[in-house]
Write a protein that holds these residues in place. Structure first.
Motif, PDB file in Angstrom:
ATOM      1  N   ILE A   1       0.851  -1.190   0.000  1.00 55.11           N
ATOM      2  CA  ILE A   1       0.000   0.000   0.000  1.00 55.11           C
ATOM      3  C   ILE A   1       0.884   1.237   0.000  1.00 55.11           C
ATOM      4  O   ILE A   1       1.619   1.491   0.945  1.00 55.11           O
ATOM      5  N   ASP A   2       0.827   2.023  -1.075  1.00 62.28           N
ATOM      6  CA  ASP A   2       1.644   3.239  -1.142  1.00 62.28           C
ATOM      7  C   ASP A   2       0.840   4.464  -1.551  1.00 62.28           C
ATOM      8  O   ASP A   2       1.394   5.476  -1.973  1.00 62.28           O
ATOM      9  N   ASP A   3      -0.490   4.371  -1.428  1.00 67.05           N
ATOM     10  CA  ASP A   3      -1.350   5.488  -1.774  1.00 67.05           C
ATOM     11  C   ASP A   3      -2.538   5.495  -0.811  1.00 67.05           C
ATOM     12  O   ASP A   3      -3.065   4.434  -0.470  1.00 67.05           O
ATOM     13  N   PRO A   4      -2.954   6.676  -0.334  1.00 61.24           N
ATOM     14  CA  PRO A   4      -4.078   6.724   0.622  1.00 61.24           C
ATOM     15  C   PRO A   4      -5.392   6.246   0.035  1.00 61.24           C
ATOM     16  O   PRO A   4      -6.327   5.944   0.776  1.00 61.24           O
ATOM     17  N   HIS A   5      -5.467   6.180  -1.297  1.00 59.67           N
ATOM     18  CA  HIS A   5      -6.655   5.632  -1.958  1.00 59.67           C
ATOM     19  C   HIS A   5      -6.211   4.529  -2.920  1.00 59.67           C
ATOM     20  O   HIS A   5      -6.647   4.483  -4.077  1.00 59.67           O
ATOM     21  N   GLN A   6      -5.354   3.667  -2.417  1.00 62.70           N
ATOM     22  CA  GLN A   6      -4.786   2.599  -3.246  1.00 62.70           C
ATOM     23  C   GLN A   6      -5.878   1.828  -3.988  1.00 62.70           C
ATOM     24  O   GLN A   6      -6.875   1.423  -3.404  1.00 62.70           O
ATOM     25  N   LYS A   7      -5.666   1.652  -5.282  1.00 65.71           N
ATOM     26  CA  LYS A   7      -6.603   0.891  -6.109  1.00 65.71           C
ATOM     27  C   LYS A   7      -5.971  -0.452  -6.470  1.00 65.71           C
ATOM     28  O   LYS A   7      -4.775  -0.542  -6.743  1.00 65.71           O
ATOM     29  N   ILE A   8      -6.821  -1.471  -6.483  1.00 66.47           N
ATOM     30  CA  ILE A   8      -6.380  -2.836  -6.775  1.00 66.47           C
ATOM     31  C   ILE A   8      -7.414  -3.490  -7.683  1.00 66.47           C
ATOM     32  O   ILE A   8      -8.618  -3.381  -7.444  1.00 66.47           O
TER      33      ILE A   8
ATOM     34  N   GLU B   1     -10.783  -0.500  -3.659  1.00 67.51           N
ATOM     35  CA  GLU B   1     -10.193   0.794  -3.327  1.00 67.51           C
ATOM     36  C   GLU B   1     -10.096   0.963  -1.814  1.00 67.51           C
ATOM     37  O   GLU B   1     -11.060   0.745  -1.085  1.00 67.51           O
ATOM     38  N   LEU B   2      -8.903   1.334  -1.361  1.00 64.21           N
ATOM     39  CA  LEU B   2      -8.698   1.633   0.052  1.00 64.21           C
ATOM     40  C   LEU B   2      -9.354   2.974   0.372  1.00 64.21           C
ATOM     41  O   LEU B   2      -9.206   3.927  -0.385  1.00 64.21           O
ATOM     42  N   PHE B   3     -10.106   3.049   1.486  1.00 62.02           N
ATOM     43  CA  PHE B   3     -10.681   4.346   1.828  1.00 62.02           C
ATOM     44  C   PHE B   3     -10.528   4.700   3.299  1.00 62.02           C
ATOM     45  O   PHE B   3     -10.895   5.796   3.716  1.00 62.02           O
ATOM     46  N   ARG B   4      -9.948   3.794   4.096  1.00 63.32           N
ATOM     47  CA  ARG B   4      -9.759   4.145   5.502  1.00 63.32           C
ATOM     48  C   ARG B   4      -8.684   3.263   6.126  1.00 63.32           C
ATOM     49  O   ARG B   4      -8.571   2.081   5.808  1.00 63.32           O
ATOM     50  N   ILE B   5      -7.881   3.889   7.004  1.00 63.41           N
ATOM     51  CA  ILE B   5      -6.939   3.145   7.841  1.00 63.41           C
ATOM     52  C   ILE B   5      -7.260   3.508   9.282  1.00 63.41           C
ATOM     53  O   ILE B   5      -7.393   4.686   9.614  1.00 63.41           O
ATOM     54  N   GLN B   6      -7.385   2.506  10.122  1.00 65.46           N
ATOM     55  CA  GLN B   6      -7.827   2.762  11.486  1.00 65.46           C
ATOM     56  C   GLN B   6      -7.165   1.770  12.435  1.00 65.46           C
ATOM     57  O   GLN B   6      -6.506   0.820  11.998  1.00 65.46           O
ATOM     58  N   ASN B   7      -7.321   2.014  13.727  1.00 63.45           N
ATOM     59  CA  ASN B   7      -6.829   1.064  14.722  1.00 63.45           C
ATOM     60  C   ASN B   7      -7.751  -0.148  14.779  1.00 63.45           C
ATOM     61  O   ASN B   7      -8.926  -0.077  14.410  1.00 63.45           O
TER      62      ASN B   7
END
Length: 211
Positions: A157-164, A179-185
């Motif tokens: 993962i190298d983009d805050p909105h990484q697409k796959i 599509e990545l849209f959130r990173i959380q604990n």
């Protein structure tokens, strides 16, 4: 309804807020502004990763939340949370469960850019020594294909909105956009990966044969 994000068209980029066409100077300014925005976005994303890694040292794990849709049926949506330390194989198995497929065929993830162009491949198939050779490939050296069971989510993962792009069953070519849209604990009581949202009924994996 959420749809996977797409870059603006050339027409959209050439119009000002009033709908009038802009000159080349304006387009240059737009590109410069876009580059500046992307740099700022990348900076804050990198900072978030650093903070989460620091949190990891105190036994808190980073969780990545992805939205997933079928390429040709965007109203069918799944949202899945997975730990950064978990593998793409775990992600693959959870996707199969979330859409009701039987996980009996090979699959690949392709790390992609904002235009959904396929890059690094991460696959379930048995890798051969020539897996990274492609006579039709043009451009920089093609990344070596990685095995899903060895590839951890956070490492790619190298983009805050990484697409796959996810392709299942080489014959049927089921294609899903991720599509990545959130990173959380993490939630200490949760089991990851897990499906946290389901919209729409997934298509049947196999066509019914009427005799």
């Amino acid at each position: 309804r959420w749809r996977p994000t797409e870059p603006p068209s050339a027409t959209q980029r050439s119009l000002n807020p009033s709908g009038q066409a802009q000159g080349n100077d304006s387009c240059v300014n737009c590109d410069q502004s876009s580059n500046k925005f992307n740099s700022i976005r990348q900076y804050w994303f990198s900072l978030a990763i650093i903070l989460l890694n620091l949190a990891n040292q105190s036994s808190t794990m980073a969780v990545y939340r992805f939205r997933i849709v079928f390429e040709d049926q965007e109203d069918i949506l799944r949202e899945i949370e997975i730990l950064g330390k978990q593998t793409f194989e775990s992600f693959h198995r959870n996707i199969q469960e979330a859409i009701g497929f039987d996980n009996s065929k090979d699959a690949s993830f392709f790390m992609s850019d904002d235009y959904w162009r396929k890059g690094q491949e991460i696959t379930t198939r048995k890798l051969a020594s020539d897996d990274d050779d492609d006579d039709d490939y043009r451009g920089p050296k093609k990344p070596k294909v990685k095995a899903m069971h060895e590839a951890k989510i956070a490492d790619f993962i190298d983009d805050p909105h990484q697409k796959i792009v996810y392709v299942f069953d080489p014959a049927a070519k089921w294609t899903l956009l991720i599509e990545l849209f959130r990173i959380q604990n993490d939630d200490p009581k949760a089991n990851y990966p897990r499906t946290v949202k389901t919209d729409g009924l997934a298509p049947k994996q196999y066509k019914e044969v009427i005799v």
